[in-house]
Every structure is written in C-alpha cells, then in structure tokens.
Write a protein that holds these residues in place. Structure first.
Motif, PDB file in Angstrom:
ATOM      1  N   ARG A  47       0.829  -1.212   0.000  1.00 11.80           N
ATOM      2  CA  ARG A  47       0.000   0.000   0.000  1.00 11.80           C
ATOM      3  C   ARG A  47       0.861   1.257   0.000  1.00 11.80           C
ATOM      4  N   ALA A  50       1.776   1.663  -3.546  1.00  8.97           N
ATOM      5  CA  ALA A  50       0.616   2.130  -4.312  1.00  8.97           C
ATOM      6  C   ALA A  50       0.291   3.589  -4.017  1.00  8.97           C
ATOM      7  N   LEU A  52      -1.401   4.396  -1.175  1.00  8.07           N
ATOM      8  CA  LEU A  52      -2.598   4.417  -0.342  1.00  8.07           C
ATOM      9  C   LEU A  52      -2.237   4.645   1.118  1.00  8.07           C
ATOM     10  N   ARG A  71       0.674  11.514  -6.186  1.00 10.98           N
ATOM     11  CA  ARG A  71      -0.657  10.933  -5.978  1.00 10.98           C
ATOM     12  C   ARG A  71      -0.736   9.531  -6.565  1.00 10.98           C
ATOM     13  N   PRO A  72      -1.538   8.638  -5.926  1.00  6.74           N
ATOM     14  CA  PRO A  72      -1.605   7.238  -6.365  1.00  6.74           C
ATOM     15  C   PRO A  72      -1.851   7.092  -7.872  1.00  6.74           C
ATOM     16  N   ASP A  73      -2.796   7.841  -8.404  1.00  8.03           N
ATOM     17  CA  ASP A  73      -3.131   7.622  -9.816  1.00  8.03           C
ATOM     18  C   ASP A  73      -2.042   8.125 -10.750  1.00  8.03           C
ATOM     19  N   GLU A  74      -1.140   8.935 -10.232  1.00  8.75           N
ATOM     20  CA  GLU A  74      -0.082   9.454 -11.091  1.00  8.75           C
ATOM     21  C   GLU A  74       1.214   8.647 -10.994  1.00  8.75           C
ATOM     22  N   LEU A  77       0.599   2.945 -11.450  1.00 12.78           N
ATOM     23  CA  LEU A  77       0.488   1.585 -10.938  1.00 12.78           C
ATOM     24  C   LEU A  77      -0.966   1.159 -10.990  1.00 12.78           C
ATOM     25  N   PHE A  81      -6.977  -5.920  -5.581  1.00  8.97           N
ATOM     26  CA  PHE A  81      -7.207  -6.104  -4.147  1.00  8.97           C
ATOM     27  C   PHE A  81      -7.673  -7.525  -3.851  1.00  8.97           C
ATOM     28  N   SER A  83     -10.043  -8.323  -1.942  1.00 12.83           N
ATOM     29  CA  SER A  83     -11.507  -8.371  -1.953  1.00 12.83           C
ATOM     30  C   SER A  83     -12.063  -7.985  -3.313  1.00 12.83           C
ATOM     31  N   ALA A  85     -12.703  -5.496  -4.834  1.00 13.66           N
ATOM     32  CA  ALA A  85     -13.064  -4.085  -4.830  1.00 13.66           C
ATOM     33  C   ALA A  85     -13.617  -3.613  -6.169  1.00 13.66           C
ATOM     34  N   LEU A  86     -14.507  -4.420  -6.752  1.00 10.54           N
ATOM     35  CA  LEU A  86     -15.172  -3.971  -7.988  1.00 10.54           C
ATOM     36  C   LEU A  86     -16.246  -2.958  -7.633  1.00 10.54           C
ATOM     37  N   ALA A  99     -11.269   3.988 -15.199  1.00 10.96           N
ATOM     38  CA  ALA A  99     -10.079   4.843 -15.153  1.00 10.96           C
ATOM     39  C   ALA A  99      -9.914   5.619 -16.453  1.00 10.96           C
ATOM     40  N   ARG A 146      -9.395  -4.777 -15.011  1.00 10.52           N
ATOM     41  CA  ARG A 146      -9.441  -3.349 -14.696  1.00 10.52           C
ATOM     42  C   ARG A 146      -8.010  -2.796 -14.606  1.00 10.52           C
ATOM     43  N   ARG A 150      -5.553  -0.208 -17.857  1.00  9.52           N
ATOM     44  CA  ARG A 150      -4.873   1.058 -17.601  1.00  9.52           C
ATOM     45  C   ARG A 150      -3.439   1.074 -18.103  1.00  9.52           C
TER      46      ARG A 150
ATOM     47  N   ILE B 167     -13.084  -0.185  -2.225  1.00  5.14           N
ATOM     48  CA  ILE B 167     -13.738   0.310  -3.444  1.00  5.14           C
ATOM     49  C   ILE B 167     -13.315   1.754  -3.700  1.00  5.14           C
ATOM     50  N   LEU B 173      -6.979   4.942  -7.111  1.00  6.97           N
ATOM     51  CA  LEU B 173      -5.934   4.506  -8.044  1.00  6.97           C
ATOM     52  C   LEU B 173      -6.379   4.705  -9.495  1.00  6.97           C
ATOM     53  N   ASP B 174      -7.680   4.596  -9.725  1.00  3.76           N
ATOM     54  CA  ASP B 174      -8.210   4.818 -11.075  1.00  3.76           C
ATOM     55  C   ASP B 174      -8.248   6.297 -11.432  1.00  3.76           C
TER      56      ASP B 174
END
Ligand code: ATP
Ligand code: MG
Lengths: 359, 273
Positions: A47, A50, A52, A71-74, A77, A81, A83, A85-86, A99, A146, A150, B167, B173-174
């Motif tokens: 994490r 990532a 997080l 930031r995570p999205d930048e 990666l 998960f 679980s 996490a959909l 995304a 998913r 990306r 979620i 992350l998205d």
C-alpha cells in the motif's frame, strides 16, 4: 522501463513501527513475490508503494524518480485487491473502463481497450454483467482486467487468490504467470502462501516482522535459507528443525539434540553453542546405519509420495518424505540418515552457518 | 427450519394478535371518525353503526384543511431537503476523513436527542421571536432541520461506513478525485440508504407536534396543529377530533405505505456486495 526501488523504507503508526529498513530493487519486467506470515507488514508495504499509505521514512523510486509525494493515480500503478473491490453498481465493461473514462479517453478507444483485455481474460461474454452476477474467479479476472486496461507500469497484487477454492487457485496461478509473460510487465505480488511464491516468482522476498529476511530466486531460497525463519517458512512439508547444543569429542563437533540424540556436524563450533539443525523431509532417508533412530508414529499416504513421522525422542517428530512405498509400519523403530550437504546449521542468532557453498 | 402447519398457524395468530393490539388506537380512531358524537362516546363502545360523513363535513367547514396540508408538505419536505444537504457532506467527512474526536461528535449529536424538547422551549422561543421566525414556515423548516440532523447524520454515516474502503481506494488509483468518488460511487452505492433516511426525516417532521404548536399560530400551522385545534376550546368532540386526526395522518400513512419497500430495503441494506 519500469523499475521500483525501495530505499530504507519504514512505516509507523504513532509509536508502533510495523515496517522498517526495507531495501529492495525490483527490475523491469520482474515478477517479485513478497511472502510472509500474517501481520508481517506485506500489505502495508504494498500500500505504501501504491500510495494508499504514507511512507514514514525512506524513499520510493519508480523508474528512478522519487514518488513518495506523488498521488496514487499518477504513479502509473494498478492494484488488484484481495476483496476484488469492484464497483458493484457498474457493469464489467464500465468497471474496466472507469479509469479511462476519468482520464477523458474517448468511447471508441475505451471500448477497444476493454475488448482487448476481455479477450485476454476470457471475459468477452460477461461484459454487460454486474459484479454480483459473477463467480469469485470471474470477479477476480475482472479486477485484473481493470488493471490491465490502464496499461500500468507496475501491477500490484495483494493476495489476489486467497478467496478462491484450491482448484481455481491453481488455474489462476497459471493464468497469472502466463499474463506476466504476455504483458511483459513488472509485477509485485503479495501472498502468505509459500507455494504461490515458489511457483510464480522470479524472485521471492521473504518478509518477517516488518523486515526483509531474505531475497532470492525460489531455488536459492529453498536450497540456501539464510535464517531459521526462512528455512521453516518456505517448503512444504516444513523443513525438520532440531534444536541442539554443540559439543566436541576428540576434536570432532557433535550436535546434542534437545530431544536426546547426537549427530556429528561437519564444521567447527564452540562447545556449548546453541544451534538449530535443519534437514528437508525429502533429504531424510531410511538407512539402517543412519545416525538418528526413532519410532514411526504416523504414516500419511499422499498417493505418489509418503510422509512418515518418526519420534526421535521427547515427542519431537521428524518428517520423512519418500516415494509410494512405506518405510515401515506404525510402531516400528527405524534409523534415518541424510547427506552431509543437505544439513543446514543455524547459529544462536537464527542465521545460517554455511558448511560449504551449495548451488 | 421447517415449520409444521400447527406452528405456522400459531405464529400467524400471535403475529396478527400483536399487530392488531398495536394498531388498535388508530383503528378505533378511524372508526370513531365515522360515528356520530353520541356513538363515539357511548359506553359500552359501539362496533357496528351506520357510518356518517358529517364529522368530515364539519371539520372542513370549520378549518381550512388545504392550508394546513400545504404547510405540512412544505415544512416536512423543506426541512428534509435541508437536513440532507447539510448531513451528506458532514457524514462524508466523518466517515472518510475521521479525526480523533469524530466519534465524540457523533455521540454528542445523538445525546442532544435525549434531552426533552421542552427544556429549551423558552430560549428557542425567545430567539425565534427576536429573529422574526415565529409562525413562519421557514422558522419551522429551520427547527425541524435541527431536530432531524443528528439522526440524518448518524444514518448517513453508518451507510457510508458500510461502503468497503477498498472500493474507494480502487477508485483513487483509477484517478477519481473526492468529488468524483462522491458522485460516481458513494451516491449510487448508498442511494437506498439516503432515500430511507430522507423518508424517515419526512415522517418525523410530519408528525412533530410540540414545536409546531408552540412556534406557529396561524400562517405556518401544519397538520399537527390542525388536530390540536380540535381538541381544545369547546370541550371534547371525539368524533370530530377523530375525523381531523384521520385527515392529518392519512397522507403520511399513505406515503409510508407506498414507500415501505424502499424504507425497509434502505434500513436493512448491509455490506455493499
Ligand atoms: N492503521 C493501522 N494502525 C495500527 N497498526 C496497523 C494499522 N494497519 C496495520 N497495522 C499493523 O501493521 C502490521 C502489518 O499489517 P499488514 O496488514 O501489512 O500485514 P500483512 O502482512 O498484510 O498480513 P496478512 O497476511 O494478514 O494480510 C500488523 O501488525 C497490523 O496490526
Ligand atoms: Mg495483508
């Protein structure tokens, strides 16, 4: 190029230090598996990579650039998960293209990428379903899809197979390995299952109590464990570990097992040293002139192989792995031996004392 | 567990019995609304009679029902909307960016509901008077918003808490910003919960009597004041009072009936699968 470098990374929650002093170089296209017991800090480490979780100390570099504060999205990666996490209210296709939608990619391009990923993962016929209408394995594939869509520099997996049944787990293991080749991407994979680590990894990182115990290829780690912990953790059935005290008789070193028997050790040790001897179950053989003797207490027939548990004193059991034939019957006393180069010796600090280099 | 026929009948009997017992006052009131005044107070009580609509005629003649009805709609609807507008961001912040004191704030908010309203009647009345809010719809909207906020925030908070953290992290992350997470994930995921929170707030505001009676006199009076106006001056007229009550609770009962599926779904919806 997508390498990941961890420099003296540590994480604390208040005064509680859960991860510390992590140094790791992950090369481009490498499949690295972080493995360790529950609570050792694997998820925390992933994490932090990532984004997080904040990094308390140390530097995280992706492609040589420090990204601690990115930031995570930048960071480029994607994470899968445990679980899944959909997004429950979106179709499979929308889950996978979320995304891209946020990034402003136009519809036709999004569809193209989703279809491409769906083909790789055999999800074509499920694109219009909701997550609730999928099986566990299918959900897992959507979560991977998913990530694929990306086009990330690095894939992060946190125990992605632990919610699947045994058969599906083996199948997904093979699919993931195939996917790694196909996408030629860098992958960091967390698991507490040493079989997953052994079968999938280019390199295994054994984590214990928030620190790295050993890094190496699966075979290096299997054959030359650096510590008692790694020796006991990697391999199934577990390596036999016998606690002992070193003694010297006529200039030769013996290990006096806590369970009572004596074995000669091919190295010089100071008398009185507390050591641990390790021998893999498959390295033990029944041998009437062997140095260890004990009574067979349990025999497990697994079909192609047999596990024999021998009481070598004080209830301490040695596990022997052999072929189909039994080594005897419950109640029989047998003698056991092993090749000297299959013996591992660990010092009082738990670190290996090398007899000779093994390759 | 399989039930035998006998057990099923027994369960049904007990269930119906308890339901009837609880609903009895309402049913009795509904009956009384269609009786003459003398039948309504007759002892022993009368169960069979020729129904009459004269009470309703009398009620409509004496009071402007639509005026009260409109006030109730505006006040209940307005206060619910306002409570949601304030409560949604508040609950969002508490659920996803909690601080050390978040739990305390929540408990404190709920504890305000443990105090009898009459305890703050005088200060509220004085403040309302100075602010010119007495007998205004906006005054009641304001009052009901404050009254419902603790419950609204609590409910929204629990619904938000039920959304698995992963979620939102996956969305992060998205590339989803907090505002996008709120609109594209949280709202759709918790819509049933938000809807039932709103429905409950409407019902609570509609049925509120204490503040409406004390803070409104004619312009802003909702239906609860309408009922009250039939219980005081000329002694008790059971039948007319019953008719007025039936007219006041009728709409909200119908509303509750129509939305019960939504209410139950919202209140029982657990982990978002
Ligand atoms: N928010 C937190 N506050 C305090 N301690 C935490 C927090 N999150 C995790 N920890 C602690 O950090 C340690 C490492 O947790 P982590 O989840 O990384 O373990 P893990 O190796 O992934 O274990 P598992 O195999 O069970 O998933 C644990 O001892 C855990 O109790
Ligand atoms: Mg974990």
């Amino acid at each position: 190029m997508s390498s990941v470098t961890l420099n003296q990374i540590g994480k604390s929650y208040g005064a509680l230090e859960v991860v510390s002093g992590i140094n790791l170089e992950i090369a481009d296209k490498e499949f690295v598996v972080l493995v360790g017991p529950s609570g050792c800090g694997k998820t925390t480490l992933l994490r932090m990579i990532a984004g997080l979780e904040t990094i308390t100390v140390g530097d995280l570099l992706i492609d040589g650039e420090r990204v601690n504060r990115v930031r995570p999205d930048e960071r480029g990666l994607a994470m899968v998960f445990q679980s899944y996490a959909l997004y429950p209210h979106m179709t499979v296709a929308d889950n996978m293209s979320f995304a891209l939608r946020l990034a402003g990619v136009d519809k036709s391009e999004r569809d193209r990428k989703v279809n491409e990923a769906a083909k790789i993962l055999q999800l074509d016929h499920l694109l219009q379903r909701r997550p609730a209408q999928l099986s566990g394995g299918q959900r897992q594939r959507v979560a991977i899809g998913r990530a694929i869509v990306r086009d990330p520099k690095v894939f992060l997996f946190d125990e992605p197979l632990s919610n699947l049944d045994a058969a599906l787990r083996i199948q997904m293991r093979i699919e993931l390995a195939r996917l790694h080749k196909q996408l030629s991407a860098t992958m960091i994979y967390v698991t507490h299952d040493q079989v997953e680590a052994m079968t999938m990894a280019d390199r295994i990182v054994v984590v214990n109590k928030g620190g790295i115990e050993q890094v190496g290829t699966p075979m290096e780690i299997y054959q030359n464990p650096d510590t008692v912990f790694v020796a006991g953790f990697i391999g199934s059935p577990k390596m036999n570990l016998f606690e002992a005290t070193a003694t010297t008789v006529d200039g030769r070193t013996f290990a006096h097992l806590n369970s009572g028997q004596k074995i000669s050790v091919p190295m010089q040790l100071k008398p009185g040293t507390q050591i641990t001897l390790g021998v893999r179950p498959e390295a033990l053989t029944a041998d009437s002139s062997g140095p260890l003797a004990g009574e067979i207490t349990v025999i497990e027939h697994l079909g192609g192989e047999t596990l024999t548990y021998v009481d070598i004193g004080n209830g301490k059991l040695a596990t022997i792995k052999s072929g189909e034939a039994s080594l005897g019957q419950v109640g029989d006393t047998i003698r056991v031996s092993f090749a000297a180069d299959r013996l591992h010796v660990f010092g009082p600090d738990g670190r290996a004392i090398r007899i000779q280099p093994r390759h | 567990m399989e039930q035998s026929t006998g057990q099923k009948i027994a369960t049904a009997l007990v269930g119906w019995g308890l339901s009837l017992l609880m609903a009895f006052p309402i049913l009795w009131m509904a009956l009384a609304a269609f009786k003459t005044e003398s039948q309504a107070i007759a002892s022993p009580p009368i169960f069979f009679f020729a129904p009459t609509l004269e009470n309703f005629a009398a009620v409509f003649e004496r009071a402007n029902y639509p005026h009260f009805f409109l006030n109730s709609v505006v006040v209940a609807g307005g206060s619910t909307l306002l409570a949601l507008i304030i409560g949604l961001p508040a609950a969002y912040a508490m659920a996803f960016y909690p601080t050390k004191r978040t739990k305390d704030v929540l408990v404190w908010m709920l504890s305000t509901k443990m105090m009898p309203a009459v305890g703050v009647l005088v200060p509220i009345y004085l403040m309302f008077r100075s602010a010119g809010l007495i007998d205004t719809r906006s005054g009641l909207v304001f009052m009901y918003t404050l009254m419902n906020l603790p419950i609204v925030v609590w409910m929204l908070f629990t619904f938000f808490k039920d959304v698995p953290k992963e979620i939102l992290e996956a969305a992060l992350l998205d590339g989803a910003r907090p505002v996008q997470q709120f609109w594209m994930l949280l709202l759709p995921l918790t819509a049933p919960g938000i809807a039932s929170t709103g429905l409950l707030a409407v019902i609570l505001a509609w049925n509120e009597a204490f503040w409406s009676i004390n803070l409104s006199t004619s312009n802003a009076t909702p239906l609860t004041a309408f009922i009250a106006s039939f219980s005081s001056p000329e002694g008790l007229f059971w039948a007319k009072l019953s008719a007025a009550s039936l007219l006041a609770i009728g709409p909200i009962l119908a509303f509750g009936w129509m939305t019960q599926k939504q209410l139950v779904r919202g209140l029982t919806f657990g982990a978002v699968k």
